[in-house]
Design an enzyme around this catalytic site. Sequence first.
Site, short mmCIF file in Angstrom:
data_model
loop_
_atom_site.label_atom_id
_atom_site.label_comp_id
_atom_site.label_asym_id
_atom_site.label_seq_id
_atom_site.Cartn_x
_atom_site.Cartn_y
_atom_site.Cartn_z
CB CYS A 148 2.89 -1.80 13.75
SG CYS A 148 3.07 -1.61 11.96
CD GLU A 152 -2.89 -1.26 2.28
OE1 GLU A 152 -4.02 -1.70 2.05
OE2 GLU A 152 -2.52 -0.95 3.42
CB CYS A 158 6.17 -2.69 16.32
SG CYS A 158 7.86 -2.31 15.84
CB CYS A 183 0.85 6.06 11.45
SG CYS A 183 1.78 7.40 10.80
CB CYS A 195 7.27 -5.12 8.90
SG CYS A 195 8.68 -4.38 9.79
CB CYS A 214 3.08 7.54 3.04
SG CYS A 214 3.52 6.30 4.25
N1 SAH Z 1 9.16 0.73 9.97
C1 SAH Z 1 9.32 2.13 10.07
C2 SAH Z 1 8.41 2.91 9.14
C3 SAH Z 1 6.99 2.43 9.01
S1 SAH Z 1 5.97 2.62 10.42
C4 SAH Z 1 9.17 2.59 11.50
O1 SAH Z 1 8.72 1.79 12.33
O2 SAH Z 1 9.52 3.73 11.78
C5 SAH Z 1 5.67 4.38 10.41
C6 SAH Z 1 5.27 4.95 11.75
O3 SAH Z 1 3.98 4.45 12.15
C7 SAH Z 1 6.23 4.60 12.90
O4 SAH Z 1 6.57 5.77 13.62
C8 SAH Z 1 5.39 3.68 13.78
O5 SAH Z 1 5.81 3.77 15.13
C9 SAH Z 1 4.00 4.21 13.55
N2 SAH Z 1 2.91 3.30 13.86
C10 SAH Z 1 2.90 1.96 13.72
N3 SAH Z 1 1.69 1.48 14.10
C11 SAH Z 1 0.94 2.52 14.48
C12 SAH Z 1 -0.41 2.67 14.95
N4 SAH Z 1 -1.22 1.63 15.06
N5 SAH Z 1 -0.86 3.91 15.25
C13 SAH Z 1 -0.06 4.99 15.08
N6 SAH Z 1 1.20 4.91 14.61
C14 SAH Z 1 1.70 3.69 14.33
FE1 SF4 Z 2 7.67 -2.73 11.05
FE2 SF4 Z 2 5.41 -1.59 11.86
FE3 SF4 Z 2 7.45 -1.86 13.54
FE4 SF4 Z 2 7.62 -0.08 11.51
S1 SF4 Z 2 6.19 -0.01 13.25
S2 SF4 Z 2 9.18 -1.59 12.19
S3 SF4 Z 2 6.45 -1.22 9.94
S4 SF4 Z 2 6.30 -3.55 12.62
#
Ligand code: SAH
Ligand code: SF4
Length: 356
Positions: free
Chosen positions: A128, A101, A125, A345, A121, A114
């Site tokens: 996410c 996406e 996390c 995000c 991934c 974006c």
């Molecule tokens: N992998 C990279 C970039 C993609 S995630 C990273 O982790 O930085 C982009 C941003 O979205 C990151 O700052 C992450 O902490 C945030 N993010 C992930 N899941 C989220 C959620 N459910 N709500 C708000 N932000 C989120």
């Molecule tokens: Fe991967 Fe999501 Fe963690 Fe970014 S926030 S490193 S996309 S699992």
Amino acid sequence: MSVPRPLAEDPRPNLYGLSRDALASLLSSFGVPAYHGDQIARWLYARRAFDPALWTDLPKPLRERLRRETAVAPPRAASRVTAADGTVKYAVTLPGGGAVESVYMVQRERVTLCVSSQVGCALDCDFCLTGKMGFVRHLTPGEIVGQVAMIQEDRALSETPFNIVFMGMGEPLHNYEGVVAAYRILTDPAGFGLSRRRITLSTSGLAPAIERLAREPAPPRLAVSLNATTDAVRDRIMPINRKYPIARLLEACRRYASATKERITFEYVLLLGVNDSDADVSRLKALLRRHSAKLNLIPFNAVPGWLDYRPPPRDRIVAIRDRLLAEGLPVSIRWSRGADARAACGQLALLPEVPS
Ligand code: SAH
Ligand code: SF4
């Protein structure tokens, strides 16, 4: 209408995503002058003309040979959803198979694209949605820059300046080679010709890769997802912290900032009852004090049925910001954009609506 063949089934080399140098060496292997590589790069990336028959400044026999012996296979938009705030989320079909996406956002005239760097991934996390997909594969440089070209075309952005953030699906520094190669094409004057100041890479904190990136010529802007103020909490919500704990990560950030002479942006996803206490705010202040940094507070974007967190209430989010502002930290709240299209995000993933 002709449907582009997926590259997986096409044994010919795919020109889309090759750098100027790589195009030049391919042409040398054809016994053709390497400078035609610059011309091809312009057609592919600056003019978005994908049929070699259109490349009129190349000799006709070369055009015909390229049509026969090479492919030009950029990713294509499979669908788009527009959210109430004008954010557009694209599902993109990849020439190497699978999909990701990409998101188009406009905020006060400012256009941001974006892009994704991986299918899924590996970093897992806990807050996410992309993490819940697991790791499928790295994107190629062409699959990354092609997301930009696809949105430029769809939104008619030829004259509009825009920024690019590597904040879509995936961890860009886990796909280091692919992402840096894409970044080179985006900033190449014969490629997309974008200023490096318009490109921000967001990482969850792969400290050695941050240090490696700092040594690249003209590196991009950096955003770092901090998301916790203690190792105990960060270990739990971002497993990468067990490998590179906060102190190690901040040391890499300090090196990056001093090599690039630019401020890093720290991102902090606010999770109710997890990382939003008064003690967290004090620790955040202390951690960032020694860094010339900006802070983006991101209220957690919920995905019901998938993620077991909630954002703090709005007045608490504003109070946290105000406390940090009073301490002199440049901080802003990144209110969710495109949440009704699941384009915000952390909401990017090609998953069913609710887990079965
Ligand atoms: N992998 C990279 C970039 C993609 S995630 C990273 O982790 O930085 C982009 C941003 O979205 C990151 O700052 C992450 O902490 C945030 N993010 C992930 N899941 C989220 C959620 N459910 N709500 C708000 N932000 C989120
Ligand atoms: Fe991967 Fe999501 Fe963690 Fe970014 S926030 S490193 S996309 S699992």
